[in-house]
Design a protein around this motif. Structure first.
Motif, PDB file in Angstrom:
ATOM      1  N   SER A 190     -10.701  13.601  16.529  1.00 26.29           N
ATOM      2  CA  SER A 190     -10.326  13.372  15.133  1.00 26.29           C
ATOM      3  C   SER A 190      -8.910  12.820  15.024  1.00 26.29           C
ATOM      4  O   SER A 190      -8.645  11.938  14.210  1.00 26.29           O
ATOM      5  N   ARG A 191      -8.007  13.333  15.849  1.00 30.98           N
ATOM      6  CA  ARG A 191      -6.625  12.838  15.818  1.00 30.98           C
ATOM      7  C   ARG A 191      -6.547  11.387  16.298  1.00 30.98           C
ATOM      8  O   ARG A 191      -5.811  10.580  15.751  1.00 30.98           O
ATOM      9  N   SER A 192      -7.307  11.058  17.335  1.00 26.52           N
ATOM     10  CA  SER A 192      -7.272   9.677  17.831  1.00 26.52           C
ATOM     11  C   SER A 192      -7.912   8.720  16.830  1.00 26.52           C
ATOM     12  O   SER A 192      -7.434   7.601  16.651  1.00 26.52           O
ATOM     13  N   ARG A 193      -8.969   9.166  16.149  1.00 25.89           N
ATOM     14  CA  ARG A 193      -9.568   8.321  15.100  1.00 25.89           C
ATOM     15  C   ARG A 193      -8.578   8.090  13.964  1.00 25.89           C
ATOM     16  O   ARG A 193      -8.475   6.985  13.428  1.00 25.89           O
ATOM     17  N   ALA A 236      -5.300   8.107  14.237  1.00 26.21           N
ATOM     18  CA  ALA A 236      -4.271   7.195  14.744  1.00 26.21           C
ATOM     19  C   ALA A 236      -4.781   5.751  14.771  1.00 26.21           C
ATOM     20  O   ALA A 236      -4.060   4.828  14.384  1.00 26.21           O
ATOM     21  N   MET A 237      -6.018   5.571  15.215  1.00 24.33           N
ATOM     22  CA  MET A 237      -6.584   4.219  15.245  1.00 24.33           C
ATOM     23  C   MET A 237      -6.732   3.664  13.825  1.00 24.33           C
ATOM     24  O   MET A 237      -6.498   2.475  13.581  1.00 24.33           O
ATOM     25  N   GLY A 238      -7.103   4.514  12.884  1.00 23.91           N
ATOM     26  CA  GLY A 238      -7.186   4.091  11.484  1.00 23.91           C
ATOM     27  C   GLY A 238      -5.839   3.662  10.946  1.00 23.91           C
ATOM     28  O   GLY A 238      -5.720   2.651  10.246  1.00 23.91           O
ATOM     29  N   MET A 239      -4.808   4.427  11.278  1.00 23.56           N
ATOM     30  CA  MET A 239      -3.456   4.084  10.847  1.00 23.56           C
ATOM     31  C   MET A 239      -3.008   2.759  11.454  1.00 23.56           C
ATOM     32  O   MET A 239      -2.456   1.900  10.761  1.00 23.56           O
ATOM     33  N   LEU A 240      -3.262   2.558  12.726  1.00 23.42           N
ATOM     34  CA  LEU A 240      -2.903   1.290  13.369  1.00 23.42           C
ATOM     35  C   LEU A 240      -3.638   0.115  12.742  1.00 23.42           C
ATOM     36  O   LEU A 240      -3.052  -0.952  12.538  1.00 23.42           O
ATOM     37  N   MET A 284       0.855  -1.167   0.000  1.00 19.81           N
ATOM     38  CA  MET A 284       0.000   0.000   0.000  1.00 19.81           C
ATOM     39  C   MET A 284       0.900   1.228   0.000  1.00 19.81           C
ATOM     40  O   MET A 284       1.828   1.327   0.791  1.00 19.81           O
ATOM     41  N   SER A 285       0.604   2.164  -0.880  1.00 17.52           N
ATOM     42  CA  SER A 285       1.422   3.365  -0.974  1.00 17.52           C
ATOM     43  C   SER A 285       1.111   4.334   0.167  1.00 17.52           C
ATOM     44  O   SER A 285       0.063   4.239   0.816  1.00 17.52           O
ATOM     45  N   CYS A 286       2.014   5.268   0.385  1.00 12.32           N
ATOM     46  CA  CYS A 286       1.789   6.282   1.429  1.00 12.32           C
ATOM     47  C   CYS A 286       0.524   7.080   1.134  1.00 12.32           C
ATOM     48  O   CYS A 286      -0.241   7.390   2.042  1.00 12.32           O
ATOM     49  N   ALA A 287       0.297   7.427  -0.121  1.00 10.06           N
ATOM     50  CA  ALA A 287      -0.895   8.201  -0.488  1.00 10.06           C
ATOM     51  C   ALA A 287      -2.163   7.425  -0.149  1.00 10.06           C
ATOM     52  O   ALA A 287      -3.143   8.002   0.327  1.00 10.06           O
ATOM     53  N   ALA A 288      -2.150   6.118  -0.379  1.00  7.83           N
ATOM     54  CA  ALA A 288      -3.315   5.299  -0.063  1.00  7.83           C
ATOM     55  C   ALA A 288      -3.572   5.260   1.439  1.00  7.83           C
ATOM     56  O   ALA A 288      -4.721   5.320   1.883  1.00  7.83           O
ATOM     57  N   VAL A 289      -2.511   5.185   2.211  1.00 10.14           N
ATOM     58  CA  VAL A 289      -2.660   5.176   3.667  1.00 10.14           C
ATOM     59  C   VAL A 289      -3.229   6.500   4.142  1.00 10.14           C
ATOM     60  O   VAL A 289      -4.203   6.545   4.883  1.00 10.14           O
ATOM     61  N   TRP A 290      -2.630   7.617   3.706  1.00  9.55           N
ATOM     62  CA  TRP A 290      -3.092   8.937   4.143  1.00  9.55           C
ATOM     63  C   TRP A 290      -4.523   9.205   3.710  1.00  9.55           C
ATOM     64  O   TRP A 290      -5.268   9.881   4.429  1.00  9.55           O
ATOM     65  N   SER A 291      -4.931   8.684   2.557  1.00 11.53           N
ATOM     66  CA  SER A 291      -6.296   8.934   2.079  1.00 11.53           C
ATOM     67  C   SER A 291      -7.346   8.253   2.946  1.00 11.53           C
ATOM     68  O   SER A 291      -8.508   8.626   2.917  1.00 11.53           O
ATOM     69  N   ARG A 292      -6.955   7.274   3.743  1.00 16.68           N
ATOM     70  CA  ARG A 292      -7.907   6.537   4.569  1.00 16.68           C
ATOM     71  C   ARG A 292      -7.936   7.012   6.023  1.00 16.68           C
ATOM     72  O   ARG A 292      -8.643   6.446   6.837  1.00 16.68           O
ATOM     73  N   ILE A 293      -7.200   8.059   6.328  1.00 12.45           N
ATOM     74  CA  ILE A 293      -7.172   8.599   7.681  1.00 12.45           C
ATOM     75  C   ILE A 293      -8.153   9.759   7.761  1.00 12.45           C
ATOM     76  O   ILE A 293      -8.222  10.590   6.873  1.00 12.45           O
ATOM     77  N   SER A 294      -8.895   9.830   8.857  1.00 13.65           N
ATOM     78  CA  SER A 294      -9.970  10.810   8.974  1.00 13.65           C
ATOM     79  C   SER A 294      -9.496  12.242   9.169  1.00 13.65           C
ATOM     80  O   SER A 294     -10.185  13.179   8.776  1.00 13.65           O
ATOM     81  N   SER A 295      -8.362  12.468   9.761  1.00 17.61           N
ATOM     82  CA  SER A 295      -7.915  13.820  10.068  1.00 17.61           C
ATOM     83  C   SER A 295      -7.131  14.429   8.921  1.00 17.61           C
ATOM     84  O   SER A 295      -6.515  13.723   8.128  1.00 17.61           O
ATOM     85  N   ASP A 296      -7.136  15.740   8.861  1.00 18.69           N
ATOM     86  CA  ASP A 296      -6.382  16.467   7.846  1.00 18.69           C
ATOM     87  C   ASP A 296      -5.021  16.840   8.421  1.00 18.69           C
ATOM     88  O   ASP A 296      -4.923  17.676   9.306  1.00 18.69           O
ATOM     89  N   TYR A 297      -3.980  16.225   7.895  1.00 17.23           N
ATOM     90  CA  TYR A 297      -2.625  16.488   8.367  1.00 17.23           C
ATOM     91  C   TYR A 297      -1.820  17.286   7.342  1.00 17.23           C
ATOM     92  O   TYR A 297      -0.608  17.313   7.393  1.00 17.23           O
ATOM     93  N   ALA A 298      -2.516  17.948   6.391  1.00 17.16           N
ATOM     94  CA  ALA A 298      -1.826  18.677   5.340  1.00 17.16           C
ATOM     95  C   ALA A 298      -1.037  19.865   5.899  1.00 17.16           C
ATOM     96  O   ALA A 298      -0.009  20.242   5.353  1.00 17.16           O
TER      97      ALA A 298
END
Length: 62
Positions: free
Chosen positions: A36-39, A41-45, A1-15
């Motif tokens: 939002s940040r904890s969601r 993080a949980m999505g990333m995990l 999975m590419s980095c872009a794919a991972v970031w696209s599935r996280i709920s928070s905006d880290y731009a």
């Protein structure tokens, strides 16, 4: 999975790396930000856990 794919599935905006522009003295926006940040993080995990369970030969595990 590419980095872009991972970031696209996280709920928070880290731009923006700057401190979020919220009223830090108001509990509601502060709690919403933490939520939002904890969601995110949980999505990333969850994504990383799913990735680690796949065998290297499976599609989508680059």
């Amino acid at each position: 999975m590419s980095c872009a794919a991972v970031w696209s599935r996280i709920s928070s905006d880290y731009a923006d790396a700057a401190k979020p522009q919220i009223d830090w003295d108001d509990a509601a926006p502060r709690e919403a930000l933490v939520d939002s940040r904890s969601r995110g993080a949980m999505g990333m995990l969850a994504l990383l856990e799913d990735r680690s369970r796949r065998a290297p030969s499976e599609p989508g595990t680059e």
